[in-house]
Design a protein around this motif. Structure first.
Motif, PDB file in Angstrom:
ATOM      1  N   MET A  25       0.839  -1.212   0.000  1.00  0.00           N
ATOM      2  CA  MET A  25       0.000   0.000   0.000  1.00  0.00           C
ATOM      3  C   MET A  25       0.867   1.253   0.000  1.00  0.00           C
ATOM      4  N   ALA A  26       1.865   1.279   0.863  1.00  0.00           N
ATOM      5  CA  ALA A  26       2.728   2.454   0.942  1.00  0.00           C
ATOM      6  C   ALA A  26       3.406   2.713  -0.399  1.00  0.00           C
ATOM      7  N   HIS A  27       3.898   1.656  -1.027  1.00  0.00           N
ATOM      8  CA  HIS A  27       4.570   1.800  -2.324  1.00  0.00           C
ATOM      9  C   HIS A  27       3.614   2.345  -3.388  1.00  0.00           C
ATOM     10  N   VAL A  28       2.433   1.737  -3.496  1.00  0.00           N
ATOM     11  CA  VAL A  28       1.460   2.149  -4.502  1.00  0.00           C
ATOM     12  C   VAL A  28       1.018   3.600  -4.279  1.00  0.00           C
ATOM     13  N   LEU A  29       0.880   3.992  -3.026  1.00  0.00           N
ATOM     14  CA  LEU A  29       0.416   5.342  -2.707  1.00  0.00           C
ATOM     15  C   LEU A  29       1.529   6.384  -2.731  1.00  0.00           C
ATOM     16  N   GLY A  30       2.778   5.922  -2.745  1.00  0.00           N
ATOM     17  CA  GLY A  30       3.894   6.860  -2.744  1.00  0.00           C
ATOM     18  C   GLY A  30       4.119   7.513  -1.393  1.00  0.00           C
ATOM     19  N   ILE A  31       3.806   6.778  -0.316  1.00  0.00           N
ATOM     20  CA  ILE A  31       4.026   7.293   1.035  1.00  0.00           C
ATOM     21  C   ILE A  31       4.952   6.326   1.769  1.00  0.00           C
ATOM     22  N   SER A  32       5.481   6.775   2.881  1.00  0.00           N
ATOM     23  CA  SER A  32       6.372   5.897   3.635  1.00  0.00           C
ATOM     24  C   SER A  32       5.571   4.857   4.414  1.00  0.00           C
ATOM     25  N   LEU A  33       6.216   3.741   4.652  1.00  0.00           N
ATOM     26  CA  LEU A  33       5.613   2.682   5.451  1.00  0.00           C
ATOM     27  C   LEU A  33       5.321   3.203   6.857  1.00  0.00           C
ATOM     28  N   ARG A  34       6.209   4.004   7.372  1.00  0.00           N
ATOM     29  CA  ARG A  34       6.029   4.584   8.710  1.00  0.00           C
ATOM     30  C   ARG A  34       4.769   5.466   8.758  1.00  0.00           C
ATOM     31  N   TYR A  35       4.561   6.272   7.724  1.00  0.00           N
ATOM     32  CA  TYR A  35       3.383   7.143   7.685  1.00  0.00           C
ATOM     33  C   TYR A  35       2.098   6.313   7.613  1.00  0.00           C
ATOM     34  N   LEU A  36       2.093   5.282   6.774  1.00  0.00           N
ATOM     35  CA  LEU A  36       0.914   4.427   6.676  1.00  0.00           C
ATOM     36  C   LEU A  36       0.636   3.762   8.021  1.00  0.00           C
ATOM     37  N   GLY A  37       1.674   3.267   8.668  1.00  0.00           N
ATOM     38  CA  GLY A  37       1.509   2.654   9.982  1.00  0.00           C
ATOM     39  C   GLY A  37       0.948   3.636  10.989  1.00  0.00           C
ATOM     40  N   SER A  38       1.386   4.879  10.924  1.00  0.00           N
ATOM     41  CA  SER A  38       0.883   5.916  11.838  1.00  0.00           C
ATOM     42  C   SER A  38      -0.597   6.195  11.598  1.00  0.00           C
ATOM     43  N   ILE A  39      -1.018   6.145  10.343  1.00  0.00           N
ATOM     44  CA  ILE A  39      -2.433   6.340  10.028  1.00  0.00           C
ATOM     45  C   ILE A  39      -3.242   5.175  10.590  1.00  0.00           C
ATOM     46  N   GLU A  40      -2.768   3.956  10.362  1.00  0.00           N
ATOM     47  CA  GLU A  40      -3.497   2.773  10.824  1.00  0.00           C
ATOM     48  C   GLU A  40      -3.512   2.648  12.350  1.00  0.00           C
TER      49      GLU A  40
END
Length: 76
Positions: A25-40
């Motif tokens: 998801m992070a790759h497809v969205l162009g965001i960091s894995l850390r940012y995605l984890g923070s959202i979740e």
């Protein structure tokens, strides 16, 4: 329930239900894995633009991400 909590809960659940990893998801969205984890984990809120991108990638409407999941209570 707080809208931010609903979003983070739904995002993680729907991502898992569709078999996507956080890394994918992070790759497809162009965001960091850390940012995605923070959202979740309900630490940060995504922009409206990113909310729309989540919906497109997951094949759902943005409303699905911010609508509380219905809890089935069984038969009375």
């Amino acid at each position: 329930m707080d809208l931010k909590v609903i979003l983070s809960t739904n995002l993680r659940r729907i991502r898992n239900d569709t078999g996507r990893t956080q890394e994918e998801m992070a790759h497809v969205l162009g965001i960091s894995l850390r940012y995605l984890g923070s959202i979740e984990r309900n630490k940060v809120s995504p922009s409206v633009t990113l909310l729309g991108k989540f919906a497109v990638v997951l094949g759902i409407s943005a409303c699905d991400l911010i609508t509380p999941a219905k809890v089935s209570r069984g038969t009375p």
